[in-house]
Design a protein around this motif. Structure first.
Motif, PDB file in Angstrom:
ATOM      1  N   TYR A 546      15.960 -20.380  22.903  1.00  0.00           N
ATOM      2  CA  TYR A 546      15.636 -20.303  23.832  1.00  0.00           C
ATOM      3  C   TYR A 546      15.896 -19.242  25.329  1.00  0.00           C
ATOM      4  O   TYR A 546      15.614 -18.248  25.829  1.00  0.00           O
ATOM      5  CB  TYR A 546      15.090 -21.234  25.113  1.00  0.00           C
ATOM      6  N   LEU A 547      17.328 -18.842  25.501  1.00  0.00           N
ATOM      7  CA  LEU A 547      18.528 -18.478  26.539  1.00  0.00           C
ATOM      8  C   LEU A 547      18.197 -17.356  25.608  1.00  0.00           C
ATOM      9  O   LEU A 547      19.224 -16.140  26.300  1.00  0.00           O
ATOM     10  CB  LEU A 547      18.991 -19.949  26.802  1.00  0.00           C
ATOM     11  N   LEU A 548      18.730 -16.788  24.442  1.00  0.00           N
ATOM     12  CA  LEU A 548      19.690 -15.504  23.970  1.00  0.00           C
ATOM     13  C   LEU A 548      18.717 -14.837  22.596  1.00  0.00           C
ATOM     14  O   LEU A 548      17.899 -13.982  23.449  1.00  0.00           O
ATOM     15  CB  LEU A 548      21.367 -16.055  22.949  1.00  0.00           C
ATOM     16  N   PHE A 549      17.727 -15.735  22.072  1.00  0.00           N
ATOM     17  CA  PHE A 549      17.534 -15.281  21.266  1.00  0.00           C
ATOM     18  C   PHE A 549      16.004 -14.558  21.580  1.00  0.00           C
ATOM     19  O   PHE A 549      15.405 -13.391  21.292  1.00  0.00           O
ATOM     20  CB  PHE A 549      16.953 -16.056  19.833  1.00  0.00           C
ATOM     21  N   LEU A 550      15.247 -15.813  22.346  1.00  0.00           N
ATOM     22  CA  LEU A 550      13.846 -14.631  22.803  1.00  0.00           C
ATOM     23  C   LEU A 550      13.938 -13.462  23.442  1.00  0.00           C
ATOM     24  O   LEU A 550      13.123 -13.384  23.920  1.00  0.00           O
ATOM     25  CB  LEU A 550      12.982 -16.667  23.631  1.00  0.00           C
ATOM     26  N   PRO A 551      14.777 -14.064  24.910  1.00  0.00           N
ATOM     27  CA  PRO A 551      15.132 -12.645  25.526  1.00  0.00           C
ATOM     28  C   PRO A 551      14.922 -11.049  24.688  1.00  0.00           C
ATOM     29  O   PRO A 551      14.671 -10.568  25.258  1.00  0.00           O
ATOM     30  CB  PRO A 551      15.719 -12.773  26.079  1.00  0.00           C
ATOM     31  N   GLU A 552      16.219 -11.355  24.172  1.00  0.00           N
ATOM     32  CA  GLU A 552      16.836 -10.043  23.022  1.00  0.00           C
ATOM     33  C   GLU A 552      15.218 -10.273  22.178  1.00  0.00           C
ATOM     34  O   GLU A 552      15.308  -8.917  22.687  1.00  0.00           O
ATOM     35  CB  GLU A 552      17.752 -10.843  22.041  1.00  0.00           C
ATOM     36  N   LEU A 553      14.597 -10.799  21.771  1.00  0.00           N
ATOM     37  CA  LEU A 553      13.892 -10.123  21.288  1.00  0.00           C
ATOM     38  C   LEU A 553      12.896  -9.722  21.807  1.00  0.00           C
ATOM     39  O   LEU A 553      12.041  -8.589  21.195  1.00  0.00           O
ATOM     40  CB  LEU A 553      13.338 -11.791  19.651  1.00  0.00           C
ATOM     41  N   PRO A 623      16.602 -11.224  32.638  1.00  0.00           N
ATOM     42  CA  PRO A 623      17.246 -12.158  34.210  1.00  0.00           C
ATOM     43  C   PRO A 623      17.055 -12.917  33.528  1.00  0.00           C
ATOM     44  O   PRO A 623      18.791 -14.390  33.108  1.00  0.00           O
ATOM     45  CB  PRO A 623      16.740 -11.901  35.571  1.00  0.00           C
ATOM     46  N   VAL A 624      16.743 -13.740  32.497  1.00  0.00           N
ATOM     47  CA  VAL A 624      16.796 -14.656  31.661  1.00  0.00           C
ATOM     48  C   VAL A 624      18.271 -14.843  31.139  1.00  0.00           C
ATOM     49  O   VAL A 624      18.844 -15.675  30.421  1.00  0.00           O
ATOM     50  CB  VAL A 624      15.646 -15.188  30.771  1.00  0.00           C
TER      51      VAL A 624
END
Length: 812
Positions: A546-553, A623-624
């Motif tokens: 939730y905090l790395l993969f989704l913001p990056e994608l 920011p996320v």
């Protein structure tokens, strides 16, 4: 080859002292485990088996610095070699004696014929006179003597002058050159020799002649007094020479057999010494129990090989006649296991490409299985040519089909070894280049009209678009696809061959390949980001999803994924008739960042709203990505409820500097430390936030630079096509233009030059350039999205790895 490294475990081996050597030897033959040093505080010179290692090193020095032939001759074959030298010397002496008898016989007979017609008798006859019953020598008081032998030809003149000066003319010298060259008895050099016969009067003269012959190193042989004695000596010499030749031939055969057997066993000698040294080195890593009757070793072993490990220890105990068998005990550990990824001869080359970037962390998702497809494909996008790909495929296929012969020869050329080790990579690159060459419709810069062009010139005349006057007044004509019958549809496979004749071919290919590069790049990077999910799920770090993969994608897809969407939408939404109204994608993409409406026609209805939405989502993901992980870890460290699954999970994972905090969180999610109890850790929010800020900046800027980096696919593809076209136009076309009979003869050197330049420039240099660029795209643009590459490679104790060490040491 697996998608992640194999599961490893730490085990203790309990080896009985009497069978420890045999057990370690069996483990070396199998190559199952990696030993750990249980005596790190003990220096190398204070360990138990250091004397045995020194003896092995001394034997290595002997085998390495002294040639095998010298060892055999000095130790085992010295007597045989000496006897052979004596036999060869005897054979040379008998051969010289034979030549001396043959030539001096001609001297005597020639002088006898002269004496029949002259009152002066230079050489008295050796035949017995019937009247007196004695020879001529006996009638002269037996004072006439003969000395015969051989002397080097270069010494004959000085020898003759010395005889004349010393003996005052009381000697008669006759000599003749030997037809064949003979080896010197002392030096072994091949020289021309002269046979001489000296007749002298009186004993004093004979002594002087003897001393002169000794000074000039003449080889003297006894001279027979009668023809019967000469004939007997000749027969005896022939028999002895024949016998000596037989003995020498058998001696040489015996020496060859012994040396051949010794050379075959030399490799086993060196191998055995190396194995002994390696075994004693491993024994130095072990520790003894208090009774000194048992050795304890710690090893890393794949879980799947534990059963084989137990059987190997049983076999070693049986060979060592141990009363108590050795056994293995699996123990828990918090240390990081080494990384083991099994490979075969096909996948080992691709695994080497990945590990050149860095060895993967333990149980981390491996990019090697995907590299088998993506690496040769990206290479082929830059190298796409049907002809060049076929040549590369045939070369790689030849190496694959003859790989057993090449492995047996073991050539020392490092360049050839590199090509041979990557034969399957070259094969895959060649096959993919054939595919992309068909898509580009490019074969040595020429197009193949396999299915027939979909463009028709006849329709332009039928519809009265073109007339004869049009052909005469226009140097260039444009086919209008809006005219019915001019364009019947897309080409079945790849680019239509008519584009090879078009003036605007380069403009068309520029647009096509540039957009294709962006699409491939975004898909490749997105796939790398998606692969990181499997690492998060495997290591039970759900919060990273939730905090790395989704913001990056979201950041990647909302910006550059939207660019790919606009490319496909423009291809599909605008037909030939309204293609002039199609807006520029680049202008719309720039306006999206500037938050302003474009002066041109929008690409689709509601485009402005969509652009604002995707841009806002991309900006909010930053920011996320920046604050999400540090704040979550801070909240979790102060008593928050984790997002993990509370269950036992046997795990050993490397804690790198970059990933220190997630590892701590994972332990807290499990609720247990490695020792089974609660674990107190120190949490530094500033350190975590700093690492996350670096990662965020690197990722966001990297998305822009990495997408632009994929444009190298477009640049190198066009460069390769242009170089191929220039080479054809400047070399091959010259030979094909000659229409005379000499044109066929002229075509042979032209084709040779064309083939040489094609192989050296387009295949080797351009191929190497495309290989390096594909390597960079995998390392920087693809692997850094999910692959850390900071692990330690599993290094088993394996005897099969020793021959490479021999070659480095010069022992083989």
């Amino acid at each position: 080859m697996g998608f992640r490294s194999e599961e490893m475990c730490l085990a203790q081996l309990f080896l009985q002292s009497g069978s420890a050597y045999d057990c370690i030897s069996e483990l070396g033959e199998m190559g199952l485990v990696e030993f750990r040093d249980l005596n790190p505080s003990v220096s190398s010179f204070q360990r138990r088996f250091v004397s045995e290692i020194k003896r092995c090193e001394e034997m290595e020095r002997i085998l390495g610095k002294r040639s095998l032939l010298n060892i055999l001759l000095e130790v085992e074959l010295s007597e045989v070699a000496k006897n052979k030298e004596k036999l060869q010397r005897n054979l040379l002496e008998l051969t010289e004696y034979t030549h001396m008898l043959r030539i001096t016989h001609t001297f005597m007979h020639s002088r006898s014929r002269v004496s029949c017609h002259s009152p002066y008798e230079e050489f008295p006859s050796l035949e017995t006179e019937s009247v007196t019953g004695c020879t001529s020598m006996q009638r002269l008081g037996a004072k006439l003597g003969f000395i015969s032998g051989l002397i080097q030809r270069v010494k004959v003149e000085a020898f003759e002058r010395m005889l004349w000066r010393v003996c005052k003319g009381y000697t008669i010298l006759s000599y003749a050159e030997v037809d064949e060259s003979l080896a010197d008895l002392d030096t072994g050099e091949i020289n021309k020799n002269v046979v001489f016969l000296i007749s002298f009067w009186g004993d004093q003269i004979g002594q002087k002649v003897q001393k002169i012959c000794d000074c000039y190193h003449c080889h003297l042989y006894p001279h027979p007094e009668t023809d019967e004695e000469r004939a007997d000596v000749m027969d005896s010499l022939r028999t002895r020479i024949h016998d000596l030749q037989n003995v020498l031939h058998r001696t040489e055969d015996y020496l060859k057999q012994v040396l051949h057997k010794a050379s075959e066993s030399a490799h086993s000698w060196v191998l055995q010494v190396k194995k002994m040294k390696a075994i004693y080195h491993i024994l130095n890593l072990c520790s003894f129990d208090v009774t000194n009757k048992c050795l304890i070793a710690e090893v890393w072993c794949p879980v799947s090989d534990l059963a084989n490990l137990r059987r190997t220890l049983e076999e070693g105990s049986r060979k060592g006649d141990a009363t108590v068998p050795s056994f293995v005990n699996r123990i828990p550990s918090s240390d990081t296991p080494p990384t083991l990824l099994r490979s075969n001869k096909f996948t080992s080359g691709f695994q080497s490409i990945v590990e050149a970037y860095g060895v993967g962390d333990y149980r981390e998702a491996s990019p090697a299985p995907y590299t088998i497809i993506t690496f040769p494909f990206l290479f082929a996008v830059m190298f796409g040519d049907l002809g060049h790909g076929s040549v590369m495929t045939l070369f790689a296929l030849w190496m694959v089909l003859t790989e057993k012969d090449h492995k047996r020869r073991r050539p020392g050329n490092q360049v050839w070894t590199t090509f041979f080790d990557g034969r399957y990579i070259i094969l895959m690159m060649g096959l993919f280049s054939i595919y992309t060459g068909l898509i580009y419709n490019d074969c040595f810069s020429k197009s193949l009209n396999i299915f027939g062009s979909a463009w028709s010139v006849k329709a332009m005349f039928t519809k009265q678009e073109w007339t004869n006057e049009t052909l005469q007044t226009n140097a260039l004509l444009t086919l209008d696809p809006n005219v019915s019958g001019v364009f019947s549809g897309p080409y079945p496979l790849g680019i239509d061959p008519i584009w090879n004749m078009a003036v605007n071919r380069l403009t068309f290919l520029n647009s096509y390949k540039m957009k294709m590069s962006v699409i491939i790049g975004v898909i490749h990077m997105s796939f790398g980001v998606v692969l990181s999910v499997f690492n998060h799920l495997h290591f039970r770090q759900k919060f990273k999803i939730y905090l790395l993969f989704l913001p990056e994608l979201l950041f990647l897809l909302c910006l550059f994924g939207y660019l790919v969407f606009m490319i496909f939408y423009k291809w599909l939404a605008f037909s030939v008739r309204d293609s002039q109204l199609a807006p520029s994608i680049l202008i719309h993409f720039i306006n999206m960042f500037l938050m302003q409406e474009s002066a041109t026609t929008p690409l689709y209805p509601g485009q402005v709203c969509v652009c604002v939405c995707v841009l806002v989502v991309a900006l909010l993901s930053v920011p996320v990505l920046l604050f999400g992980r540090p704040l979550y870890l801070y909240w979790l460290h102060h008593g928050g409820k984790s997002l993990g699954v509370h269950r036992g999970y046997e795990r050993v994972r490397r804690v790198s500097e970059e990933d220190l905090s997630p590892s701590v969180v994972h332990d807290e999610e499990e609720g247990l430390s490695d020792s089974g109890g609660p674990r107190e850790v120190k949490f530094d929010f500033g350190d975590v936030f700093l690492h996350q800020a670096i990662h965020t900046i690197e990722y966001c800027l990297g998305c822009v630079s990495n997408t632009a980096s994929y444009l190298r696919l477009w640049a190198l593809s066009l460069a390769h096509a242009q170089l191929s076209e220039v080479l054809w136009a400047m070399v091959m076309r010259l030979g094909l233009r000659m229409s005379s009979r000499l044109g066929v003869l002229f075509l042979v050197p032209v084709f040779s030059v064309f083939a040489l330049l094609t192989i050296s420039i387009l295949l080797v240099m351009e191929g190497l350039s495309a290989f390096l660029h594909a390597l960079r795209l995998h390392w920087v643009e693809f692997q850094n999205k999910f692959y850390s590459g900071t692990g330690v490679k599993f290094a088993p104790f394996d005897f099969s790895l020793l021959p490479s060490v021999f070659e480095q040491d010069g022992l083989l």
